[in-house]
Each structure stands twice: as C-alpha cells, then as structure tokens.
Design an enzyme around this catalytic site. Structure first.
Site, PDB file in Angstrom:
ATOM      1  N   ASP A  14      86.343 100.507  65.396  1.00  0.00           N
ATOM      2  CA  ASP A  14      86.972 100.924  66.650  1.00  0.00           C
ATOM      3  C   ASP A  14      88.435 100.475  66.697  1.00  0.00           C
ATOM      4  OD1 ASP A  14      87.113 102.115  69.113  1.00  0.00           O
ATOM      5  OD2 ASP A  14      86.163 100.472  70.191  1.00  0.00           O
ATOM      6  N   HIS A  31      93.450 107.413  62.889  1.00  0.00           N
ATOM      7  CA  HIS A  31      92.257 107.777  62.112  1.00  0.00           C
ATOM      8  C   HIS A  31      92.622 107.865  60.626  1.00  0.00           C
ATOM      9  CE1 HIS A  31      90.081 108.260  65.757  1.00  0.00           C
ATOM     10  NE2 HIS A  31      90.648 109.389  66.135  1.00  0.00           N
ATOM     11  N   LEU A 126      76.240  99.729  45.342  1.00  0.00           N
ATOM     12  CA  LEU A 126      76.262  99.764  46.811  1.00  0.00           C
ATOM     13  C   LEU A 126      75.832 101.127  47.365  1.00  0.00           C
ATOM     14  CD1 LEU A 126      77.374  98.204  49.437  1.00  0.00           C
ATOM     15  CD2 LEU A 126      79.395  99.662  49.156  1.00  0.00           C
TER      16      LEU A 126
HETATM   17  C1  FPP Z   1      87.139 104.746  66.809  1.00  0.00           C
HETATM   18  O1  FPP Z   1      88.502 104.601  67.130  1.00  0.00           O
HETATM   19  C2  FPP Z   1      86.959 105.474  65.598  1.00  0.00           C
HETATM   20  C3  FPP Z   1      86.333 106.688  65.482  1.00  0.00           C
HETATM   21  C4  FPP Z   1      85.765 107.419  66.601  1.00  0.00           C
HETATM   22  C5  FPP Z   1      86.177 107.345  64.221  1.00  0.00           C
HETATM   23  C6  FPP Z   1      86.135 106.466  63.014  1.00  0.00           C
HETATM   24  C7  FPP Z   1      86.921 107.143  61.978  1.00  0.00           C
HETATM   25  C8  FPP Z   1      87.616 106.517  60.996  1.00  0.00           C
HETATM   26  C9  FPP Z   1      87.609 105.061  60.766  1.00  0.00           C
HETATM   27  C10 FPP Z   1      88.498 107.287  60.091  1.00  0.00           C
HETATM   28  C11 FPP Z   1      87.838 108.346  59.356  1.00  0.00           C
HETATM   29  C12 FPP Z   1      86.649 107.906  58.623  1.00  0.00           C
HETATM   30  C13 FPP Z   1      86.314 108.372  57.428  1.00  0.00           C
HETATM   31  C14 FPP Z   1      85.062 107.951  56.786  1.00  0.00           C
HETATM   32  C15 FPP Z   1      87.179 109.289  56.707  1.00  0.00           C
HETATM   33  P1  FPP Z   1      88.987 105.143  68.527  1.00  0.00           P
HETATM   34  O2  FPP Z   1      89.617 106.467  68.316  1.00  0.00           O
HETATM   35  O3  FPP Z   1      87.869 105.126  69.511  1.00  0.00           O
HETATM   36  O4  FPP Z   1      90.068 104.074  68.907  1.00  0.00           O
HETATM   37  P2  FPP Z   1      90.457 103.615  70.372  1.00  0.00           P
HETATM   38  O5  FPP Z   1      89.281 102.837  70.902  1.00  0.00           O
HETATM   39  O6  FPP Z   1      91.645 102.763  70.129  1.00  0.00           O
HETATM   40  O7  FPP Z   1      90.755 104.851  71.168  1.00  0.00           O
END
Ligand code: FPP
Length: 228
Positions: A14, A31, A126
């Site tokens: 997150d 992202h 893994l």
């Molecule tokens: C949360 O950050 C993250 C997500 C909803 C998506 C997770 C995606 C990634 C780590 C990148 C892509 C992954 C792969 C495997 C290619 P948020 O957007 O909720 O952050 P915030 O809480 O600051 O708004």
C-alpha cells in the site's frame, strides 16, 4: 533451517498513490515505481532458502471501484510486468501462481497470465502467489461452492485445500501506515504475525524486509498453546 524463519510471507503493498502525489506526480507513477519493488522483493525472497511462498496483493476485488483510467493503467502495467519479468522468474527458479477470480480479466491479460504460469510451472524454488482480482471473502465463498458442487463434506481440511491459496501465512506485512487486513488472506492469516509499517510501498526495500524477518525470528509463536 533457522528457528522461526517465515516460510510464507504475505504483503499488502500500500502507498503507491501517496508516494507519487508527495512528489507531485500522477498516482499511476507510484504503481510503476511499485512494480520495481515487486521485482526486488521477489528476487530477494527467491534467494532466501527458508522462504517458500511470497503472496503479494496486486489487485483486490474492491479495486475495480477506482477511476477507470487507473484500473486500465494497472491492467496494462500488470501485463507488461509479467512479460518483462519472465527472465526474472526463470533465472531465479520462481513459480508464478496467480490467485483470485481470474474470470474478471480481459482475454489478452489472461493469455499473458496463463503463459507465465505455464512457462514457470516446473520451477521449484520460491512460489510467487500474485493476488489478482482477489478478495478473501470471495475466495472462501468460491471454495465452499466448489465443495458443495462436488458433494464433499466441509471440514477445515477440505475447505483449506479448496482455497486458491492453501498455505498458512507466517508473516504478513502491510506498508503505507494503515492497520487493517483489507479482505486479504483472512483464513490463511489465522496465526500470522502482523507487521504494519509506515513506509510507502515504492520506498520499501530488501533491507527493511530483512529487519522485519529478523524481528519475526525473535517472536515465540504459540499457536494457542503454552510457552514451551
Ligand atoms: C496500493 O496503493 C496498491 C495497489 C492497489 C496495487 C498494487 C500494485 C503494485 C504494487 C504495482 C503493480 C504490481 C505488479 C505486480 C506489477 P494505493 O494506490 O492504494 O496507494 P495509496 O494508499 O497511497 O492511494
């Protein structure tokens, strides 16, 4: 194997959006930066003999509620990531295992998911479980329906093996400062050690994971029993 080393690590990644906004960038840049950390952490875990499974929350059943453009960006990023990282999976003997309800995805993305799954099928290092259109409640309901359809008795064992992910989580880390599980691996985390940290996912590092693993090794896990 050293005492208490986590064999199954799960991470709620997150803080991407906030990381980007803090730098005056669009949320999606967070992202993109987050995907780099996915590679770093996965590679680190693949080189750590005791870690058998790494389960990463990439897209939840609730994430469809985000603006259409952000969802589309995440889908494209995922497809690009999987294609680009095939070398990482193969070079580090990692098996890619998607969990979640994949029926929600487009055909091109599904084809890429299936391609990477197939190519890494015989890797025996893994296991990287990537949670895609994943929600714990949805997973449990799908598992129960499967057992009912097969006319199988519902026991802890049968339900556990009908889940997308049947391995219990030892260590669950959530980055980004919130202290909640957000419908992630609720069954599997029954006895997980929980670490909530303020670091935003794109700032997370192998160093920080190492520190958490070290802390984990000092915890006495009793699983409801008494001190040994
Ligand atoms: C949360 O950050 C993250 C997500 C909803 C998506 C997770 C995606 C990634 C780590 C990148 C892509 C992954 C792969 C495997 C290619 P948020 O957007 O909720 O952050 P915030 O809480 O600051 O708004």
């Amino acid at each position: 194997m050293s005492v208490n080393t986590p064999q199954h690590i799960a991470i709620i990644m997150d803080g991407n959006g906030r990381w980007a906004q803090l730098q005056g960038l669009k949320r999606v840049k967070g992202h993109e930066a987050g995907a780099e950390i996915v590679r770093e952490i996965t590679t680190y875990c693949s080189k750590h003999d005791d870690i058998e499974q790494l389960t990463l929350y990439a897209f939840s059943t609730e994430n469809w509620k985000r603006p259409k453009l952000e969802v589309e960006f995440l889908m494209k990023l995922l497809e690009r990531y999987l294609k680009n990282e095939l070398d990482t999976y193969m070079g580090n003997n990692i098996r890619f295992n998607p969990i979640g309800d994949l029926s929600g995805f487009s055909r091109p993305l599904l084809t890429t998911i299936e391609m990477v799954q197939e190519k890494t099928r015989h890797n025996n290092g893994l296991v990287q479980n990537l949670a895609l259109n994943y929600g714990s409640k949805d997973e449990i309901v799908r598992a129960v329906n499967k057992l009912v359809k097969e006319n199988s008795e519902i026991t802890e064992e049968s339900l556990n093996s009908a889940l997308d992910c049947s391995s219990s989580v030892d260590l669950l880390v959530r980055t980004g400062g919130d202290r909640r599980l957000s419908n992630y691996l609720l069954w599997q985390s029954a006895y997980a050690e929980l670490f909530f940290i303020n670091t935003l996912w794109p700032d997370f590092s192998t160093y920080e994971l190492e520190t958490i693993i070290h802390q984990f090794t000092t915890i006495e896990r009793r699983f409801g029993g008494l001190k040994s």
